[in-house]
Design a protein around this motif. Structure first.
Motif, PDB file in Angstrom:
ATOM      1  N   ALA A 538      70.102  28.906 -11.326  1.00 22.14           N
ATOM      2  CA  ALA A 538      70.420  30.312 -11.112  1.00 22.14           C
ATOM      3  C   ALA A 538      70.586  30.420  -9.636  1.00 22.14           C
ATOM      4  CB  ALA A 538      69.118  31.153 -11.682  1.00 22.14           C
ATOM      5  N   LYS A 540      69.711  28.610  -7.170  1.00 25.02           N
ATOM      6  CA  LYS A 540      68.392  28.094  -6.365  1.00 25.02           C
ATOM      7  C   LYS A 540      68.696  26.549  -6.404  1.00 25.02           C
ATOM      8  CE  LYS A 540      65.518  32.042  -6.940  1.00 25.02           C
ATOM      9  NZ  LYS A 540      66.300  32.857  -8.066  1.00 25.02           N
ATOM     10  N   LYS A 570      71.867  29.734 -16.844  1.00 27.94           N
ATOM     11  CA  LYS A 570      71.503  29.474 -15.547  1.00 27.94           C
ATOM     12  C   LYS A 570      72.474  28.663 -14.676  1.00 27.94           C
ATOM     13  CE  LYS A 570      66.568  30.120 -16.133  1.00 27.94           C
ATOM     14  NZ  LYS A 570      65.064  29.575 -15.937  1.00 27.94           N
ATOM     15  N   LYS A 609      58.255  30.821 -12.486  1.00 36.54           N
ATOM     16  CA  LYS A 609      58.612  30.838 -13.703  1.00 36.54           C
ATOM     17  C   LYS A 609      60.453  30.770 -14.043  1.00 36.54           C
ATOM     18  CE  LYS A 609      54.909  33.829 -15.683  1.00 36.54           C
ATOM     19  NZ  LYS A 609      54.578  35.238 -16.309  1.00 36.54           N
ATOM     20  N   ALA A 610      61.045  31.040 -13.122  1.00 34.97           N
ATOM     21  CA  ALA A 610      62.309  30.929 -13.292  1.00 34.97           C
ATOM     22  C   ALA A 610      62.891  29.672 -12.976  1.00 34.97           C
ATOM     23  CB  ALA A 610      63.097  31.707 -12.031  1.00 34.97           C
TER      24      ALA A 610
END
Length: 670
Positions: A538, A540, A570, A609-610
């Protein structure tokens, strides 16, 4: 921010690096590093002098850069007798000093004093010359970790032949491809080696490889266990085999000096890639030994008369690094043939005790394996009495095993010299330094002379950049080098274009190493994994080491590896694989579902969490090299049913089957 730790068994002022700073008038370590960047000719001349490198013809200039940073010339016009610098002078001045010790898988040992190693290497040089080996000829070394590996390296250096060490676990195809690429004239091989008490044949593979390589005129056979004799003329596959022991016994020690140009080819070290033929990294007479010895002096504080061992193979960079670096420091090296947890988990610590090692190098994976053995993986009382320093290289650390090694095994007295570089570097880029603070899993900084930086996609420095969202330090970027150094590759063997494309094509005049790195607010450096292994979830960017550290920190997990897989939402998602700690016991598919949930939540709590992995698979084994390095690219390729590329360094092919089983839609969990 993680705490800074200081091993209480080392005093900074007593180290070779501190002495170098005092002797050459530098203010402090930062001042030395600045001098190395701003005045490289002064700095590298001081390094050569501090290592007592003797020249048969003085160099005219330390560094000449007219061909650009990718093609520097070092110690221009200089000649040196590398052999005499490594072994001859100590053999004359202190002949009884220990040069090399060896231990086999079965516990057998051999020891060579400098005078003994000198005589055997000179005899072999005479024998090789009689076989027609001379300056520029390529000599392939396909041997286990036995003393003869060092003898052949020394004899080649004396003759000016180009040594070509090959991983002892290669099969015939991998050996043949390298013999063909280099046009090797001689193959030095063994009949077998011992591993976990079992005899493993090498000669059949060597004969097949030699038969496929037209340039190989002769095969020199080292009988590891005396069970196989060379094929006589007219016998065997080609009737070209010669017995090593007989050749040495009948040859007189070669006399006289053996000078060669500073930039004469010394060695070709092959590295593997996911595609294409292996890369033959070329190193020079002055460059590789000087860099190895400099790192031993400045990063590891290896002194004359000390004894360093490293769990490695001569086909990996750390094998020749151990030989050339230790001998140029006037120290002794230990070679170990066996497996460091066989027949007992404390075998590694027994090696330290039996050989009175002052320095021991191991991989983070090996530390994780021994930690998983519980009390059985710890040294006996007093076993490490001689040991001053741990070394570590090959892959990023996780904090739990790092602290286990530092606190439980090393008792907070012995620094862990985290060391990161590579075959093309000739040694390290980043390291820790005895007597200075260190952080778990990190590096104190660049080794003096290595103009390292961390840059973004545009080549701009991130050293002073903003903190990441997770507050782990400055931004993660590409590890690069902004100036050349003597130990760097002198190109790839007969493939200049590939060399330039691999390291010099991204940013003008800058070496891109292929690692993600960051520097924290205290100036400590951290490697986050290979840049082609990094996950981007996503938007990151996350290093696989962050997942692996979180998982290894859980009591269920012994080892972990993380990969990125395509994700429709993602872009990429994390999938992790773990082996279980002994205390976790066995687990079936139903029980694993609950444990997987626990581990996914455990990672989510630490990374957010992501970034939680979509799956955590339990597997019986992970694909690794013999020295313990996990082959992450193979995990990903096997899981996604992609091309596996070069498998020549893989120790246990069955580990790939375990990964493939995880990808099956049914019965995926082992």
């Amino acid at each position: 921010m993680s705490e800074q730790l200081l091993a209480n068994g080392c005093r900074w002022e007593d180290t070779g690096l501190a002495r170098f700073i005092r002797d050459y008038g530098h203010v402090d370590l930062a001042g030395l590093q600045a001098c190395a960047t701003e005045e490289p000719e002064r700095f590298w001349a001081e390094v050569a002098e501090a290592l007592a490198l003797r020249w048969t013809r003085p160099y005219r200039r330390v560094l000449e850069r007219s061909a650009g940073p990718a093609w520097p010339r070092w110690f221009v016009g200089g000649e040196l007798d590398l052999y005499d610098n490594l072994i001859g002078r100590v053999a004359r001045e202190d002949p009884e000093r220990l040069a090399l010790s060896w231990e086999g898988d079965d516990g057998s040992t051999r020891r060579y004093r400098y005078v003994e190693l000198d005589e055997e290497a000179r005899r072999l040089a005479t024998g090789l010359a009689e076989l027609g080996i001379g300056r520029g000829d390529r000599v392939a070394i396909y041997l286990p970790m036995v003393p003869e590996t060092a003898v052949v390296l020394l004899a080649c250096a004396r003759l000016g032949a180009i040594a070509m060490p090959l991983f002892s676990g290669y099969g015939a195809d991998a050996v043949a491809s390298r013999l063909q690429d280099a046009g090797a004239k001689l193959l030095v091989c063994a009949d077998a080696y011992l591993r976990r008490g079992r005899r493993v044949d090498m000669l059949a593979e060597a004969r097949l490889a030699a038969a496929r390589s037209a340039a190989v005129a002769q095969v020199l056979l080292v009988a590891r266990d005396g069970g196989v004799q060379p094929a006589s003329a007219g016998g065997g596959a080609r009737g070209n085999e010669i017995d090593y022991r007989q050749l040495v016994a009948r040859s007189a020690p070669q006399a006289g000096a053996a000078p060669h140009a500073a930039d004469a080819p010394l060695m070709i070290l092959y590295t593997s890639g996911t595609t294409g033929r292996p890369k033959g990294v070329l190193h020079t007479h002055a460059g590789f030994p000087l860099k190895a010895a400099q790192d031993m002096m400045m990063a590891f504080d290896v002194k004359a008369g000390e004894h360093i061992g490293w769990i490695t193979d001569m086909g990996w960079m750390m094998g020749p690094w151990l030989v050339f670096g230790a001998l140029l420091r006037g120290a002794a090296l230990m070679l170990f043939e066996g497996t460091p947890d066989h027949p007992r988990p404390d075998r590694l610590w027994q090696l330290v005790e039996r050989h009175r090692l002052t320095h021991l190098g191991l991989s983070p994976t090996l530390a994780r394996l021994l930690m998983g053995e519980g009390e059985a993986g710890l040294p006996a009382a007093g076993a490490l009495a001689s040991l001053r320093v741990f070394g570590s290289t090959g892959e990023p650390w996780n904090e739990v095993p790092w602290r286990w090694l530092f606190e439980r095994v090393g008792e907070g007295r012995r620094p862990i010299i985290n060391y990161s570089g590579g075959t093309e570097i000739g040694g390290g880029i980043l390291a820790c330094f005895p007597g200075l603070p260190q952080k778990a899993c990190g590096f104190a900084g660049p080794i003096p002379g290595m103009a390292a930086d961390v840059v973004d996609a545009g080549g701009r420095s991130l050293r002073a950049g903003p903190a990441t969202e997770r507050g782990a330090g400055t931004q993660v970027g590409e590890l690069v080098l902004r100036a050349p150094w003597p130990g760097m590759a002198a190109g790839f063997w007969q493939d200049d274009a590939r060399y330039l494309d691999t390291y010099w094509s991204r940013f003008a005049g800058i070496w891109v190493h292929g690692d993600w790195a960051r520097v924290d607010a205290d100036g400590h450096w951290f490697i986050e994994g290979r840049s082609d292994d990094t996950l981007k979830i996503a938007g990151k960017r996350v290093g696989p080491a962050e997942y692996e550290s979180a998982l290894v920190g859980h009591p269920l997990v012994r080892e972990a590896v993380a990969i990125g897989v395509p994700d429709p939402v993602k872009g990429e998602a994390a999938v992790c694989f773990v082996t279980l700690a002994a205390a976790a016991g066995g687990v079936g598919p139903e029980a694993w579902a609950e444990r997987e949930r626990v581990l996914r939540e455990h990672v989510a709590e630490r990374l957010g969490k992501a970034l939680a992995p979509v799956r955590v698979h339990c597997t019986a084994a992970l694909p690794r090299t013999r020295n313990g390095k996990i082959l992450r690219r193979l995990v990903r390729a096997a899981y996604l049913a992609g091309p596996l590329g070069d498998l020549s360094a893989l120790e246990d092919p069955a580990a790939l089957d375990a990964i493939r089983a995880c990808a099956e839609p049914a019965g995926a969990l082992s």
